[in-house]
Design an enzyme around this catalytic site. Sequence first.
Site, PDB file in Angstrom:
ATOM      1  N   CYS A   1      13.797  10.272   7.173  1.00 22.20           N
ATOM      2  CA  CYS A   1      13.511   9.876   8.550  1.00 22.20           C
ATOM      3  C   CYS A   1      14.731  10.046   9.440  1.00 22.20           C
ATOM      4  O   CYS A   1      14.607  10.384  10.606  1.00 22.20           O
ATOM      5  CB  CYS A   1      13.026   8.440   8.578  1.00 22.20           C
ATOM      6  SG  CYS A   1      14.119   7.336   7.691  1.00 22.20           S
TER       7      CYS A   1
ATOM      8  N   GLU B   1       9.422  16.067  15.045  1.00 22.89           N
ATOM      9  CA  GLU B   1       9.916  15.895  13.686  1.00 22.89           C
ATOM     10  C   GLU B   1       9.182  16.861  12.751  1.00 22.89           C
ATOM     11  O   GLU B   1       7.954  16.894  12.724  1.00 22.89           O
ATOM     12  CB  GLU B   1       9.658  14.455  13.239  1.00 22.89           C
ATOM     13  CG  GLU B   1      10.198  14.155  11.871  1.00 22.89           C
ATOM     14  CD  GLU B   1       9.954  12.697  11.486  1.00 22.89           C
ATOM     15  OE1 GLU B   1       8.810  12.244  11.599  1.00 22.89           O
ATOM     16  OE2 GLU B   1      10.921  12.045  11.074  1.00 22.89           O
TER      17      GLU B   1
ATOM     18  N   GLU C   1       9.404   1.141  11.045  1.00 21.92           N
ATOM     19  CA  GLU C   1      10.475   2.131  10.822  1.00 21.92           C
ATOM     20  C   GLU C   1       9.805   3.488  10.881  1.00 21.92           C
ATOM     21  O   GLU C   1       9.093   3.872   9.962  1.00 21.92           O
ATOM     22  CB  GLU C   1      11.091   1.955   9.427  1.00 21.92           C
ATOM     23  CG  GLU C   1      11.734   0.620   9.170  1.00 21.92           C
ATOM     24  CD  GLU C   1      13.122   0.524   9.748  1.00 21.92           C
ATOM     25  OE1 GLU C   1      13.557   1.448  10.465  1.00 21.92           O
ATOM     26  OE2 GLU C   1      13.780  -0.495   9.482  1.00 21.92           O
TER      27      GLU C   1
ATOM     28  N   LYS D   1       0.873  -1.174   0.000  1.00 24.31           N
ATOM     29  CA  LYS D   1       0.000   0.000   0.000  1.00 24.31           C
ATOM     30  C   LYS D   1       0.910   1.224   0.000  1.00 24.31           C
ATOM     31  O   LYS D   1       1.473   1.600   1.017  1.00 24.31           O
ATOM     32  CB  LYS D   1      -0.875  -0.012   1.256  1.00 24.31           C
ATOM     33  CG  LYS D   1      -2.218   0.687   1.107  1.00 24.31           C
ATOM     34  CD  LYS D   1      -2.142   2.158   0.756  1.00 24.31           C
ATOM     35  CE  LYS D   1      -1.928   3.054   1.954  1.00 24.31           C
ATOM     36  NZ  LYS D   1      -1.792   4.486   1.588  1.00 24.31           N
TER      37      LYS D   1
END
Length: 489
Positions: A284, A383, A250, A175
């Site tokens: 990331c 973040e 992750e 997906k």
Amino acid sequence: MKEYQSFIGGQWVGSQSGKTFESINPATGEINGIVAEGDEKDVDLAVKAARKAFESGPWSSMAPSDRGRLLYKVAQKLWENLDYLAETESNDNGLTINETKMIAIPAAIDVLEFYAGMANKIQGDTLASPSNRFNFTLREPIGVIGAIVPWNFPIMLTMWKLAPALAAGNTIVIKPAEQTPISILELARLMQEAGIPDGVINVVNGRGSSAGAALSSHSDVDKIAFTGSTATGKLIMRAASNNLRPVSLELGGKSPNIVFEDADIEEAVNGSLFGIYFAQGQVCAAGSRLFVQKSIYDNFIDRFVSKVESIRVGNPLDPSTQMGPQVSEQQLNVIERYVQIGQDEGAKLVTGGRRNQSLGGGFFYTPTVFTDVSNDMTIAKEEIFGPVVSIIPFTDEEDALSKANNTIYGLASGVWTNDLSRSLRMARGLNAGTVYVNTYSMLDSTAPFGGNKQSGFGRELGIEALNMYTKTKHVWVDLSKEKLNWYGF
Ligand code: NAP
Ligand code: MG
């Protein structure tokens, strides 16, 4: 206008509901393609196709050497289509053509080659049994893998799951993120053309809240592999818990990149620029908290900022461009909000901090630097996932370590120093899945990658990742002449 369907059981099919959505090219704001919008019905068809392919072969029952050979053939096909894949990915998510053509796509193909080579090296053990029995383990594929991936490196982050999953004989349903629905479909098409059997790879686009949620809670998916935000990771884990399916996550980060006074300053400046601005800051592992020792703080910032101001932002398909657009308008809004919060909380905005309006309808932002940031400010804690760095001063190793580790995340970290012992002390002390010494944001197919704390768990890449795509079966064979008769019958 090009239209894209779902890829299920080797066929291209429209969504069951008939719904579609528009995919936007972030460099222009224009429509890139019309894409079938899958939901739980489409996901269910894809899982059924993957199940059928897994149970009936030929993939899972193929000789491991043949599977590896076929994966090498696929890799060759991808190399032949490198330019096409790079351009497709750039149009999907705005990565510059240099970032896709020289880094992301070659790195993805390298991962495929690594696991192609591993296909016939997945093996169990003969155990230390006494002479009256024989014990050994088999490493078997898990079954149907559900992979949910983000938009920042669609092909590469898909390959981190797809390649080890396929090498071990699993089948997969992918997906993609709704912002980047196209490049993974093109990847699947090329893989089919290179000979991957029907049903082994399935791709269903759609919203995370419907297609993604359906995949992560599907009772016939054997394992969920997710890359994305920490908030979504928590939802995925909850959904998978209904069926007690294993997950690997992750997730996000707020990674510390630490420059000591004894570092080569020129190298540290250049490496830290790459550490934060590569892929428009949508990495990331981005070194978004840049710790600089007080004795070199002003000098470092002068040199860093003057280079930031000369970064060429523009059309991602132009090879001279160094920074492309952010992925979406929504992401631009997030960045703007954080930049405002940074200023409100008293950080010093030294450069950037605004949209780049000169580049038409694309989602361009100027590379941004905050200095005099303290570790407790929002822009040092959360973040941002954009080209915004928070520079924080520190005094010594102890101070650097305690500040660096004071975060809910633990994905990556960097240390710049010419003192070997210091680099190794820091490498031990940093609570992160990766520590870079005198470099930043490097990846290698052989090197495990993943996070600690709320950056997730599980390690992708390297030999270690195969553990996430295989299960161990123990076989106990009794060789004794006196058979078990506990009840004395
Ligand atoms: P995201 O919003 O978490 O989305 C990731 C994927 O999850 C997308 O495919 C999304 O679908 C799907 N999703 C959303 N809600 C879902 C739900 N309720 N159930 C199942 N799936 C759902 O993350 P993103 O904004 O795309 O990516 C940025 C984030 O990813 C950052 O936090 C970054 O740090 C992290 N990231 C981590 C790594 C790593 O290796 N650790 C690598 C890259 C990125 P839709 O987009 O279609 O809604
Ligand atoms: Mg798009």
